[in-house]
Design a protein around this motif. Structure first.
Motif, mmCIF file in Angstrom:
data_model
loop_
_atom_site.group_PDB
_atom_site.id
_atom_site.type_symbol
_atom_site.label_atom_id
_atom_site.label_comp_id
_atom_site.label_asym_id
_atom_site.label_seq_id
_atom_site.Cartn_x
_atom_site.Cartn_y
_atom_site.Cartn_z
ATOM 1 N N HIS A 1 0.851 -1.197 0.000
ATOM 2 C CA HIS A 1 0.000 0.000 0.000
ATOM 3 C C HIS A 1 0.882 1.240 0.000
ATOM 4 C CE1 HIS A 1 -3.001 2.940 1.066
ATOM 5 N NE2 HIS A 1 -2.478 3.143 2.259
ATOM 6 N N ILE A 2 0.665 2.106 -0.973
ATOM 7 C CA ILE A 2 1.418 3.362 -1.023
ATOM 8 C C ILE A 2 0.488 4.523 -1.313
ATOM 9 C CG2 ILE A 2 3.522 2.207 -1.846
ATOM 10 C CD1 ILE A 2 2.858 3.745 -4.585
ATOM 11 N N HIS A 3 0.959 5.724 -0.966
ATOM 12 C CA HIS A 3 0.286 6.968 -1.312
ATOM 13 C C HIS A 3 1.108 7.628 -2.421
ATOM 14 C CE1 HIS A 3 -0.760 7.226 3.288
ATOM 15 N NE2 HIS A 3 -1.192 6.096 2.717
ATOM 16 N N SER A 4 0.455 8.064 -3.468
ATOM 17 C CA SER A 4 1.153 8.827 -4.502
ATOM 18 C C SER A 4 0.247 9.951 -4.976
ATOM 19 C CB SER A 4 1.559 7.938 -5.687
ATOM 20 O OG SER A 4 0.428 7.613 -6.474
ATOM 21 N N VAL A 5 0.820 10.932 -5.625
ATOM 22 C CA VAL A 5 0.030 12.055 -6.125
ATOM 23 C C VAL A 5 -0.988 11.563 -7.149
ATOM 24 C CG1 VAL A 5 0.107 14.216 -7.413
ATOM 25 C CG2 VAL A 5 1.831 13.754 -5.648
ATOM 26 N N PHE A 6 -0.560 10.728 -8.095
ATOM 27 C CA PHE A 6 -1.480 10.305 -9.148
ATOM 28 C C PHE A 6 -2.588 9.399 -8.631
ATOM 29 C CE2 PHE A 6 2.054 11.623 -11.956
ATOM 30 C CZ PHE A 6 1.330 12.481 -12.786
ATOM 31 N N ASN A 7 -2.286 8.492 -7.693
ATOM 32 C CA ASN A 7 -3.386 7.651 -7.220
ATOM 33 C C ASN A 7 -4.385 8.466 -6.389
ATOM 34 O OD1 ASN A 7 -2.549 7.333 -4.390
ATOM 35 N ND2 ASN A 7 -1.164 5.695 -5.022
ATOM 36 N N ASN A 8 -3.922 9.524 -5.728
ATOM 37 C CA ASN A 8 -4.846 10.409 -5.019
ATOM 38 C C ASN A 8 -5.685 11.230 -5.992
ATOM 39 O OD1 ASN A 8 -4.358 11.153 -1.720
ATOM 40 N ND2 ASN A 8 -2.978 9.688 -2.668
ATOM 41 N N LEU A 9 -5.051 11.749 -7.031
ATOM 42 C CA LEU A 9 -5.775 12.573 -8.004
ATOM 43 C C LEU A 9 -6.880 11.786 -8.704
ATOM 44 C CD1 LEU A 9 -2.827 14.558 -9.654
ATOM 45 C CD2 LEU A 9 -4.678 15.530 -8.270
ATOM 46 N N VAL A 10 -6.556 10.579 -9.182
ATOM 47 C CA VAL A 10 -7.588 9.831 -9.919
ATOM 48 C C VAL A 10 -8.690 9.332 -8.988
ATOM 49 C CG1 VAL A 10 -6.071 9.193 -11.820
ATOM 50 C CG2 VAL A 10 -6.312 7.627 -9.869
ATOM 51 N N SER A 11 -8.361 9.106 -7.724
ATOM 52 C CA SER A 11 -9.396 8.662 -6.797
ATOM 53 C C SER A 11 -10.462 9.738 -6.614
ATOM 54 C CB SER A 11 -8.792 8.287 -5.438
ATOM 55 O OG SER A 11 -8.428 9.439 -4.685
ATOM 56 N N GLU A 12 -10.076 10.993 -6.735
ATOM 57 C CA GLU A 12 -11.034 12.096 -6.645
ATOM 58 C C GLU A 12 -11.668 12.376 -8.000
ATOM 59 O OE1 GLU A 12 -13.056 15.093 -4.329
ATOM 60 O OE2 GLU A 12 -12.191 13.099 -4.035
ATOM 61 N N LEU A 13 -10.857 12.310 -9.048
ATOM 62 C CA LEU A 13 -11.351 12.584 -10.394
ATOM 63 C C LEU A 13 -12.498 11.651 -10.785
ATOM 64 C CD1 LEU A 13 -10.879 14.215 -13.039
ATOM 65 C CD2 LEU A 13 -9.217 12.453 -13.690
ATOM 66 N N HIS B 1 -6.307 8.808 -0.695
ATOM 67 C CA HIS B 1 -5.466 8.099 0.273
ATOM 68 C C HIS B 1 -4.387 7.296 -0.445
ATOM 69 C CE1 HIS B 1 -5.326 5.589 4.220
ATOM 70 N NE2 HIS B 1 -4.255 5.343 3.503
ATOM 71 N N GLY B 2 -4.750 6.191 -1.102
ATOM 72 C CA GLY B 2 -3.718 5.397 -1.761
ATOM 73 C C GLY B 2 -4.237 4.066 -2.260
ATOM 74 N N ILE B 3 -3.366 3.343 -2.947
ATOM 75 C CA ILE B 3 -3.709 2.057 -3.558
ATOM 76 C C ILE B 3 -3.234 0.897 -2.691
ATOM 77 C CG2 ILE B 3 -1.576 2.143 -4.935
ATOM 78 C CD1 ILE B 3 -4.871 0.468 -6.067
ATOM 79 N N TYR B 4 -4.072 -0.120 -2.562
ATOM 80 C CA TYR B 4 -3.670 -1.419 -2.032
ATOM 81 C C TYR B 4 -3.564 -2.359 -3.219
ATOM 82 C CZ TYR B 4 -4.568 -0.191 2.834
ATOM 83 O OH TYR B 4 -4.509 0.373 4.071
ATOM 84 N N ALA B 5 -2.404 -2.956 -3.412
ATOM 85 C CA ALA B 5 -2.203 -3.932 -4.485
ATOM 86 C C ALA B 5 -1.703 -5.228 -3.861
ATOM 87 C CB ALA B 5 -1.185 -3.413 -5.499
ATOM 88 N N TRP B 6 -2.128 -6.348 -4.415
ATOM 89 C CA TRP B 6 -1.725 -7.645 -3.846
ATOM 90 C C TRP B 6 -1.400 -8.640 -4.951
ATOM 91 C CZ3 TRP B 6 -6.528 -5.384 -3.031
ATOM 92 C CH2 TRP B 6 -7.605 -5.913 -3.735
ATOM 93 N N GLY B 7 -0.795 -9.744 -4.538
ATOM 94 C CA GLY B 7 -0.442 -10.791 -5.477
ATOM 95 C C GLY B 7 -0.123 -12.063 -4.733
ATOM 96 N N GLU B 8 0.148 -13.118 -5.503
ATOM 97 C CA GLU B 8 0.404 -14.427 -4.881
ATOM 98 C C GLU B 8 1.696 -14.428 -4.086
ATOM 99 O OE1 GLU B 8 2.497 -16.469 -8.821
ATOM 100 O OE2 GLU B 8 0.489 -17.065 -8.200
ATOM 101 N N ASP B 9 2.609 -13.520 -4.416
ATOM 102 C CA ASP B 9 3.858 -13.371 -3.668
ATOM 103 C C ASP B 9 4.318 -11.922 -3.807
ATOM 104 O OD1 ASP B 9 4.881 -13.200 -6.276
ATOM 105 O OD2 ASP B 9 5.621 -15.265 -6.258
ATOM 106 N N ALA B 10 5.478 -11.603 -3.222
ATOM 107 C CA ALA B 10 5.960 -10.226 -3.242
ATOM 108 C C ALA B 10 6.252 -9.750 -4.658
ATOM 109 C CB ALA B 10 7.211 -10.105 -2.366
ATOM 110 N N PHE B 11 6.771 -10.636 -5.501
ATOM 111 C CA PHE B 11 7.074 -10.258 -6.880
ATOM 112 C C PHE B 11 5.804 -9.830 -7.620
ATOM 113 C CE2 PHE B 11 7.464 -11.346 -11.380
ATOM 114 C CZ PHE B 11 8.609 -10.651 -11.739
ATOM 115 N N ALA B 12 4.735 -10.628 -7.485
ATOM 116 C CA ALA B 12 3.485 -10.314 -8.169
ATOM 117 C C ALA B 12 2.852 -9.045 -7.611
ATOM 118 C CB ALA B 12 2.515 -11.493 -8.052
#
Length: 217
Positions: A107-119, A180-191
């Motif tokens: 999970h990270i916060h970035s300018v673009f993920n915050n902007l599109v979440s509002e847009l 706020h930010g994106i939560y991304a997940w995968g089967e392992d850390a690489f994914a």
């Protein structure tokens, strides 16, 4: 598998992988103001019983220390005696693990993920059409369309969880919290890392495409 059955070597492996991801993301400026959190599942899994390592609350994630992570159970409670507190958003990690059975969540916060979440807040999803990097999310249809879910953000984190439960899309390995930010997940850390990078690319694309469209009107 109970937490007591997990070997020291396995714990060290998981902490080592998370530390490498943390250093990578820190170098990209993705942990402004100590924001963001990382986790990785350890041992066996069932929806009722699992364990994972998660970032400790309030730490400067641009630095590496022996107290960057702690182990918690499926309810987010520490598995070992520790003075560390798990990230305030650990309950969201718990729910995503329970729903998906994934191996890692970033999970990270970035300018673009915050902007599109509002847009795109009114439609509750970020629409992406035909962009090649959709394939990095394991969506292989030609000219694929995806909608990345956006959910409400509350200071009282447990209030977020029911909306995550309701809106999580099994086809999309990520969910966006408004401003706020994106939560991304995968089967392992690489994914999980691949998915996070893809989301960030797609968010920037979506924002810039909207600007171009607006300029043409």
């Amino acid at each position: 598998m109970s937490f007591l059955e997990i070997t020291t070597e396995e714990k060290q492996r998981v902490i080592g992988e998370l530390s490498a991801v943390k250093a990578d993301f820190a170098s990209r400026g993705w942990f402004a103001g100590t924001g963001g959190n990382l986790s990785m599942r350890i041992g066996g899994f069932s929806p009722e019983s699992f364990h994972f390592a998660v970032t400790a609350s309030g730490k400067d994630k641009t630095k590496t220390t022996p107290e960057d992570f702690l182990f918690v159970d499926q309810s987010g409670k520490p598995c070992e005696a520790t003075r560390l507190k798990p990230s305030a958003e650990t309950t969201i990690h718990c729910e995503i693990y329970r729903l998906t059975g994934c191996g890692a969540i970033f999970h990270i916060h970035s300018v673009f993920n915050n902007l599109v979440s509002e847009l795109f807040w009114e439609r509750r999803a970020v629409p992406i059409d035909g962009v090649e990097l959709i394939k990095a999310l394991n969506v292989w249809e030609e000219d694929a369309h995806i909608d990345i879910p956006i959910v409400s953000n509350f200071a009282d984190v447990p209030r977020i969880v029911p909306e995550v439960t309701q809106r999580l899309d099994p086809r999309i390995p990520g969910i966006l919290l408004r401003k706020h930010g994106i939560y991304a997940w995968g089967e392992d850390a690489f994914a999980a890392k691949r998915h996070l990078e893809a989301f960030e690319y797609l968010f920037e694309y979506a924002y810039r495409w909207e600007l171009l469209q607006a300029a043409r009107r």
